[in-house]
Design an enzyme around this catalytic site. Structure first.
Site, short mmCIF file in Angstrom:
data_model
loop_
_atom_site.label_atom_id
_atom_site.label_comp_id
_atom_site.label_asym_id
_atom_site.label_seq_id
_atom_site.Cartn_x
_atom_site.Cartn_y
_atom_site.Cartn_z
N ASP A 64 8.41 9.06 -3.69
CA ASP A 64 8.50 8.48 -4.60
C ASP A 64 9.04 7.31 -4.77
O ASP A 64 10.73 7.84 -4.33
CB ASP A 64 8.99 9.53 -5.77
CG ASP A 64 8.78 8.25 -7.41
OD1 ASP A 64 8.15 7.49 -7.09
OD2 ASP A 64 9.02 9.38 -8.33
N SER A 146 1.19 -10.39 -2.83
CA SER A 146 -0.19 -10.51 -3.89
C SER A 146 -0.39 -11.33 -4.16
O SER A 146 0.87 -12.20 -3.77
CB SER A 146 0.18 -9.93 -5.31
OG SER A 146 -0.60 -9.93 -6.24
N TYR A 164 4.96 -7.75 -12.62
CA TYR A 164 3.92 -7.72 -12.08
C TYR A 164 4.56 -8.87 -11.30
O TYR A 164 4.70 -8.74 -9.85
CB TYR A 164 2.42 -7.21 -11.71
CG TYR A 164 1.89 -7.76 -10.69
CD1 TYR A 164 2.07 -5.70 -9.82
CD2 TYR A 164 1.42 -8.47 -10.48
CE1 TYR A 164 1.01 -5.50 -8.70
CE2 TYR A 164 0.69 -7.78 -8.82
CZ TYR A 164 0.47 -6.74 -8.64
OH TYR A 164 -0.32 -6.32 -7.07
N LYS A 168 6.40 -9.44 -7.44
CA LYS A 168 5.38 -9.97 -6.51
C LYS A 168 6.27 -11.21 -5.96
O LYS A 168 6.47 -11.67 -4.67
CB LYS A 168 4.18 -10.53 -6.63
CG LYS A 168 3.31 -8.80 -6.92
CD LYS A 168 3.63 -7.65 -5.15
CE LYS A 168 3.16 -6.22 -5.67
NZ LYS A 168 3.13 -6.11 -4.04
#
Length: 256
Positions: A64, A146, A164, A168
């Site tokens: 994890d 991304s 997010y 990134k």
């Protein structure tokens, strides 16, 4: 790819999506894959189907990446089993629908996104580099970034992935920092590349809480996970002295 045959590659988030396709491609090209994921049994399931002369072997370990202890345990196991590695693909990543300035109590979601997409990448890179350097051979760190790590956009109505974007953008900066650290160390055997896909048709949006991911992909041009895997394989075909520091891949019709 021939020069990497027989080498060992660690791939995080290897149980599905982009990670799975990268692993399959590596195996078919004779690269041994050590897949890390919270669902290691899925790695073994597809790995057992990719067998043949000249193919790489697949190994899986539960990890994890939101937990530093889990990462350290995984790389301790890797060192005990294989001593060294040559390639790291930081692929593990998640998307959560949330607003930084919203009314929802989303502290746990925010932490999970940051810990998976950024903290996990940094800690895995730190642990992996030690084993790559130990090999005294050529190595590669590939960060699956991304399009969202370079530009702010909101492609899906009702789906806010503001955190997010932040993680990134951090990956973009960190990839360049690692590259320059290697130069300062006079280590020209290890390369760092950030790959930034546009919209990829995976389970990412469904897990993020998008109400209708199927309709989303029907309305937004997207590429496939294997397209990203092909880009990763291309990187491994380049000469050792060539470092493609940033590679962007998206559908020809994607607007953002």
């Amino acid at each position: 790819m021939e020069k990497w045959r027989g080498k060992f590659a660690v791939i995080t988030g290897a149980s599905a999506g982009i990670g799975e396709e990268i692993a399959k491609d590596f195996l078919k090209n004779g690269i041994n894959v050590i897949g890390l994921a919270r669902r290691p049994e899925l790695i073994l399931q597809y790995g057992e189907k990719i067998v043949g002369e000249g193919y790489g072997k697949v190994y899986a370990h539960k990890c994890d990446v939101t937990s530093l202890e889990s990462i350290k345990d995984a790389f301790k196991w890797i060192e005990e089993q294989f001593e060294v590695i040559h390639i790291l693909v930081n692929n593990a990543g998640i998307l959560k629908s949330l607003k930084i300035l919203g009314d929802e109590d989303c502290g746990d979601k925010i932490n999970e996104v940051i810990q998976t997409n950024f903290n996990g990448l940094v800690h895995c890179s730190h642990e992996a580099y030690r084993l790559i350097k130990k090999s005294e051979d050529y190595g590669f760190i590939i960060n699956i970034n991304s399009n969202a790590g370079h530009r702010i956009f909101f492609p899906a109505p009702g789906l806010s992935h503001n955190v997010y974007h932040g993680t990134k953008f951090a990956v973009t900066a960190t990839s360049e920092i690692m590259r320059q650290e290697l130069i300062m160390q006079e280590n020209d055997k290890v390369r760092v590349t950030s790959i930034s896909p546009g919209v990829v048709n995976t389970e990412l949006f469904a897990k993020a809480g998008h109400a209708s991911p199927t309709n989303f992909y029907g309305n937004v041009p997207s590429i496939k996970a294997e397209d990203v895997a092909n880009a990763v394989s291309y990187l491994l075909t380049t000469p050792y002295y060539v470092n493609i520091t940033e590679l962007t891949i998206k559908h020809v019709s994607q607007k953002f």
